[in-house]
Write an enzyme that holds these catalytic residues in place. Structure first.
Site, PDB file in Angstrom:
ATOM      1  CE  LYS A   9       4.251  32.771  36.518  1.00 58.86           C
ATOM      2  NZ  LYS A   9       3.871  31.379  36.434  1.00 58.86           N
ATOM      3  N   PRO A  92       8.355  32.911  25.871  1.00 58.73           N
ATOM      4  CG  PRO A  92       9.359  30.801  25.862  1.00 58.73           C
ATOM      5  CD  PRO A  92       9.503  32.178  26.446  1.00 58.73           C
ATOM      6  CB  ALA A  94      -0.007  30.171  26.263  1.00 57.56           C
ATOM      7  CB  ALA A  95       5.378  28.932  28.105  1.00 56.66           C
ATOM      8  CG  LEU A  97       8.060  30.690  31.095  1.00 53.65           C
ATOM      9  CD1 LEU A  97       8.779  30.668  29.759  1.00 53.65           C
ATOM     10  CD2 LEU A  97       9.061  30.458  32.234  1.00 53.65           C
ATOM     11  N   GLY A  99       4.391  35.846  30.880  1.00 53.98           N
ATOM     12  CA  GLY A  99       4.760  36.965  30.000  1.00 53.98           C
ATOM     13  C   GLY A  99       3.711  38.061  29.887  1.00 53.98           C
ATOM     14  CB  SER A 101       1.042  38.534  34.350  1.00 53.11           C
ATOM     15  OG  SER A 101      -0.012  37.637  34.151  1.00 53.11           O
ATOM     16  CG  ASP A 134       0.222  34.660  37.607  1.00 47.79           C
ATOM     17  OD1 ASP A 134      -0.028  34.388  38.799  1.00 47.79           O
ATOM     18  OD2 ASP A 134       0.477  33.797  36.744  1.00 47.79           O
TER      19      ASP A 134
HETATM   20  P1  ATP Z   1      -0.659  32.720  32.775  1.00 50.25           P
HETATM   21  O1  ATP Z   1      -0.263  31.597  33.696  1.00 50.25           O
HETATM   22  O2  ATP Z   1      -0.880  34.023  33.477  1.00 50.25           O
HETATM   23  O3  ATP Z   1      -1.740  32.337  31.791  1.00 50.25           O
HETATM   24  P2  ATP Z   1       1.346  32.239  30.817  1.00 50.25           P
HETATM   25  O4  ATP Z   1       2.778  32.542  30.913  1.00 50.25           O
HETATM   26  O5  ATP Z   1       1.004  30.772  30.846  1.00 50.25           O
HETATM   27  O6  ATP Z   1       0.643  33.028  31.942  1.00 50.25           O
HETATM   28  P3  ATP Z   1       1.001  34.220  28.749  1.00 50.25           P
HETATM   29  O7  ATP Z   1       2.226  34.152  27.909  1.00 50.25           O
HETATM   30  O8  ATP Z   1       0.875  35.357  29.685  1.00 50.25           O
HETATM   31  O9  ATP Z   1       0.773  32.824  29.494  1.00 50.25           O
HETATM   32  O10 ATP Z   1      -0.253  34.165  27.748  1.00 50.25           O
HETATM   33  C1  ATP Z   1      -1.518  33.718  28.157  1.00 50.25           C
HETATM   34  C2  ATP Z   1      -2.563  34.184  27.157  1.00 50.25           C
HETATM   35  O11 ATP Z   1      -2.715  35.601  27.288  1.00 50.25           O
HETATM   36  C3  ATP Z   1      -2.211  33.925  25.710  1.00 50.25           C
HETATM   37  O12 ATP Z   1      -3.212  33.133  25.157  1.00 50.25           O
HETATM   38  C4  ATP Z   1      -2.170  35.284  25.034  1.00 50.25           C
HETATM   39  O13 ATP Z   1      -2.844  35.330  23.789  1.00 50.25           O
HETATM   40  C5  ATP Z   1      -2.840  36.234  26.018  1.00 50.25           C
HETATM   41  N1  ATP Z   1      -2.126  37.545  26.119  1.00 50.25           N
HETATM   42  C6  ATP Z   1      -2.688  38.744  26.251  1.00 50.25           C
HETATM   43  N2  ATP Z   1      -1.745  39.709  26.325  1.00 50.25           N
HETATM   44  C7  ATP Z   1      -0.552  39.098  26.254  1.00 50.25           C
HETATM   45  C8  ATP Z   1       0.789  39.563  26.271  1.00 50.25           C
HETATM   46  N3  ATP Z   1       1.099  40.862  26.382  1.00 50.25           N
HETATM   47  N4  ATP Z   1       1.752  38.650  26.184  1.00 50.25           N
HETATM   48  C9  ATP Z   1       1.449  37.330  26.095  1.00 50.25           C
HETATM   49  N5  ATP Z   1       0.209  36.844  26.052  1.00 50.25           N
HETATM   50  C10 ATP Z   1      -0.806  37.705  26.130  1.00 50.25           C
END
Ligand code: ATP
Length: 280
Positions: A9, A92, A94-95, A97, A99, A101, A134
């Site tokens: 997203k 990517p 924890a970026a 995006l 992923g 969620s 999310d």
């Molecule tokens: P958010 O803003 O919801 O934290 P994000 O895009 O910044 O989202 P994600 O890529 O969802 O971050 O990852 C956040 C954390 O969730 C990471 O530290 C990761 O280890 C953990 N995590 C648990 N399950 C997953 C998954 N299926 N994919 C990615 N990260 C995951």
């Protein structure tokens, strides 16, 4: 075995409207889904729950958001868990995006499809909200207004295919840390309604003028490479913004010449770039 795409997203806007009594922040955000997506394989009819992920930075097993989603789905169904889930990461981690969620939402959709859709969308949304703020938005879309702590969703008109150039400065950011940092900083909220209205009437100029993210100052404070990246892109004349809590940034509606130029900048600065587009 079901194979399902779990899209990333992009927050076109992110307004932070205050801290709630339950510790979450009240937000308002226009969110678009992207073609960039993880691949999630779901096999049912087995005993137990097995979740594997091919990314070294993402836990397999109970630490994975897809595991929590599957466990809660089977609880709602009133039976013991029985699924094998394999996640191939392309988004990517924890970026900003979304992923993890998105993987969780994909698992809810896949399990419900595999069992003949016994749960209504409202019940799936309830489970999604329990897994993470999310997660519900990934059951809606492709263009959504997200409010509350992420549980109030309204589908928006005007979702069109637009090129998006994602630029990652390296490193990662915890969403919780960025939100907490934002509590001590002045917030500059964009106007989600202006972007929603501009998207509906396909007014590209107004969309571009109203993009914004209230977490930008906090994310730059936590991870200064973001501030340097945004400053370089803006100095070069591009409308660049942060998505979610970062650290990934984007240039909206990037044509091939922009992609070429920013890719050259990325080589010099050591950023990663990804070209994708919004979903119609
Ligand atoms: P958010 O803003 O919801 O934290 P994000 O895009 O910044 O989202 P994600 O890529 O969802 O971050 O990852 C956040 C954390 O969730 C990471 O530290 C990761 O280890 C953990 N995590 C648990 N399950 C997953 C998954 N299926 N994919 C990615 N990260 C995951």
């Amino acid at each position: 075995m079901l194979r399902i795409w779990a899209p990333a997203k992009l927050n076109l806007t992110l307004e932070v409207l205050g801290r709630r009594g339950d510790g979450y922040h009240e937000i308002r955000s226009v969110v678009a889904k992207l073609a960039l997506a993880d691949l999630v394989y779901v096999e049912t009819g087995l005993g137990g729950l097995d979740v594997r992920c091919d990314h070294p930075g993402v836990p397999s097993g109970p630490g994975n958001l897809a595991y929590s989603a599957a466990l809660k789905y089977f609880e709602q169904l009133g039976c013991g868990p029985g699924a094998r889930i394999v996640i191939s990461k392309k988004i990517p981690v924890a970026a900003g995006l979304g992923g993890g969620s998105s993987d969780a939402a994909a698992v809810l959709r896949a399990l419900n499809a595999a069992y003949g859709n016994p749960l209504t969308m409202d019940r799936l949304q309830d489970i999604a909200a329990q897994v993470g703020s999310d997660v519900p938005l990934f059951l809606a879309g492709p263009l959504v207004l997200v409010e509350g702590r992420g549980e109030r969703l309204s589908d928006l008109p005007g979702a069109t295919r637009r090129n998006v150039l994602l630029i990652h400065p390296g490193g990662w950011l915890s969403t919780g840390v960025v939100y907490r940092r934002s509590d001590g900083l002045p917030l500059i909220n964009p106007c989600s309604q202006a972007v929603a209205a501009a998207m509906a009437r396909k007014d590209e100029r107004a969309v571009r003028q109203n993009l914004g993210n209230a977490l930008e100052a906090a994310a730059c404070d936590c991870h200064p490479a973001i501030g340097r990246l945004l400053a370089s892109l803006r100095r070069a004349g591009y409308t660049a913004h942060l998505t979610g809590s970062g650290p990934c940034c984007y240039v909206w509606d990037a044509d091939p010449s922009v992609v070429r130029h920013v890719s050259e900048m990325a080589r010099v600065h050591g950023w990663c770039v990804l070209v994708t587009h919004t979903l119609e």
